[in-house]
Structure formats: structure tokens, C-alpha cells
Design an enzyme around this catalytic site. Structure first.
Site, PDB file in Angstrom:
ATOM      1  N   CYS A 149     -11.546  27.758 -30.473  1.00 35.10           N
ATOM      2  CA  CYS A 149     -12.781  27.002 -30.701  1.00 35.10           C
ATOM      3  C   CYS A 149     -12.652  25.566 -30.185  1.00 35.10           C
ATOM      4  O   CYS A 149     -13.598  25.014 -29.602  1.00 35.10           O
ATOM      5  CB  CYS A 149     -13.116  26.982 -32.195  1.00 35.10           C
ATOM      6  SG  CYS A 149     -13.302  28.625 -32.903  1.00 35.10           S
TER       7      CYS A 149
HETATM    8  C1  BEZ Z   1      -9.527  30.425 -32.619  1.00 34.85           C
HETATM    9  O1  BEZ Z   1     -10.414  29.598 -32.402  1.00 34.85           O
HETATM   10  O2  BEZ Z   1      -8.439  30.349 -32.074  1.00 34.85           O
HETATM   11  C2  BEZ Z   1      -9.787  31.547 -33.568  1.00 34.85           C
HETATM   12  C3  BEZ Z   1     -10.632  31.369 -34.652  1.00 34.85           C
HETATM   13  C4  BEZ Z   1     -10.861  32.425 -35.527  1.00 34.85           C
HETATM   14  C5  BEZ Z   1     -10.259  33.650 -35.303  1.00 34.85           C
HETATM   15  C6  BEZ Z   1      -9.438  33.824 -34.190  1.00 34.85           C
HETATM   16  C7  BEZ Z   1      -9.200  32.776 -33.303  1.00 34.85           C
END
Ligand code: BEZ
Length: 210
Positions: free
Chosen positions: A45
């Protein structure tokens, strides 16, 4: 309920990192890219919001406003924002909606419990100036999106709104385009000049200017 292409994007009021908004008022007259992410302070994210911040001039040049959402509270969004600038190299330059009660995420069907938990998945809505949904995308939590692809779709939508053409597979701005199936080849030649008929239903022409 899932939103379909051509539906009116539902309105809502929400708190954001830029203060409270009414969505339709906020985007009035503009295109919008409205996209969800699962959680603040997570790696994929952080790179996605950084990539969007970096492309801000490209979105603005196309009359597009960007806005993100997650089910995290506003304090988390504000605490996380500097990391987005640190990692992506451009300060956060668009609002993030705080949706801790999941009201907006549920309205836009962004929560897919089979994807692990009740945080939002990676949804994207391209919404036009008349508030119509023009593209939907849903990516899993483990796969970051390509924001240059979102710009490419906006270029294609804006072009095909202006002229009776469609864009082929892997089209990039400036490439040749396809004459709309509803237009005769004679009419296409009158409108566009040179037209190459490969099949009766596949006619190529140069990208028309705006
Ligand atoms: C991420 O942004 O890395 C992430 C967030 C939630 C679940 C899996 C990955």
C-alpha cells in the site's frame, strides 16, 4: 451490491486527510480515480500511494482527481502519510478517506471476506465528470496495481468519448486505433481520411486529434 459500468457512482460523506468531503461535491466536473487499499503502514500500500502521488501532474493534466480509502481511522492515515513521501519520493498530494465503520467500503463492495479479513481489497473505480462508473478493477491484497495502466485507460476513455473509435489490445497514446463497428468504412474514410480495412469488422485509422 456490485457496481456496474455505466452506473452512477454513489455519493457519500466522509472524513479525509484533507478534511470532511461530500464525494460528488469534491469531484464536481472532474474525472476521479477512487481506489481502496487494505491497510495503512503496510508495504504494498505504501508503494501504491507513493506511485499515485508521483503521477499527480499526469492525473491533473487529464482533469482527474485521485482519492484513496481504507478502513483505518484518520489518525492512522495522518501518521502514515509521511512514510508515503519518504518511500515514494513525493509527498502525499491527494486525500485518503477514513472509513472505520466500513460504510463507504461496503457501498462500493470493496470488502471481500474471502481475501483474508474484512479490510478492503485493492479496488479501483474510474468515474467520469457525469459521475458514471467507467472502469472497475479488483486486485488481490498481495499484488500492487500499475498506475500507469490507469492513466492509459483514462487516455483511451477520453479519446473514445470524442470520436467513433475503439482502442486495440496494448494500445498506447499515439498508436493507431480501430474504427467503431457502428460506422461504415465509407463514413470512416470521410471522417478520418486513410482507413485500412483488414476485415470488414476491423478497420484501422490514425489516432484522431482532439
Ligand atoms: C501490503 O500492503 O503489503 C499488504 C496489505 C494487506 C495484506 C497484504 C499485503
Amino acid at each position: 451490491m456490485a457496481l456496474h459500468l455505466g452506473d452512477t457512482a454513489p455519493n457519500f460523506q466522509a472524513d479525509t486527510t484533507d478534511g470532511p468531503i461530500d464525494f460528488h461535491e469534491w469531484k464536481k466536473g472532474s474525472w476521479a480515480v477512487f481506489f481502496s487499499h487494505p491497510a495503512d503502514y503496510t508495504p504494498v500500500c505504501t508503494t501504491e500511494l507513493g506511485a499515485t502521488a508521483k503521477l499527480n501532474d499526469d492525473f491533473v493534466a487529464r482533469g482527474v482527481k485521485t482519492i484513496a480509502i481504507s478502513v483505518d481511522p484518520i489518525e492512522d492515515h495522518k501518521g502514515w502519510a509521511p512514510d508515503i513521501g519518504d518511500v515514494g519520493g513525493t509527498d502525499l498530494n491527494f486525500p485518503i478517506i477514513a472509513d472505520p465503520d466500513k460504510k463507504v467500503s461496503e457501498l462500493y463492495d470493496m470488502i471481500h471476506p474471502g481475501e483474508g479479513d474484512t479490510s478492503s481489497v485493492r479496488s479501483v473505480f474510474i468515474i467520469d465528470p457525469d459521475n458514471k462508473v467507467r472502469l472497475t478493477l479488483t486486485y488481490p491484497k498481495s499484488v500492487g496495481r500499475n498506475f500507469n495502466e490507469i492513466l492509459r485507460v483514462i487516455d483511451a476513455l477520453q479519446l473514445t468519448d470524442l470520436a467513433p473509435v475503439a482502442t486495440p489490445a496494448d494500445w498506447q497514446p499515439g498508436d493507431r486505433v480501430i474504427v467503431s463497428v457502428g460506422m461504415s468504412t465509407d463514413d470512416a474514410k470521410e471522417r478520418f481520411g486513410e482507413v485500412e480495412e483488414v476485415k470488414p469488422y476491423l478497420r484501422w485509422t490514425a489516432q484522431p486529434s482532439a
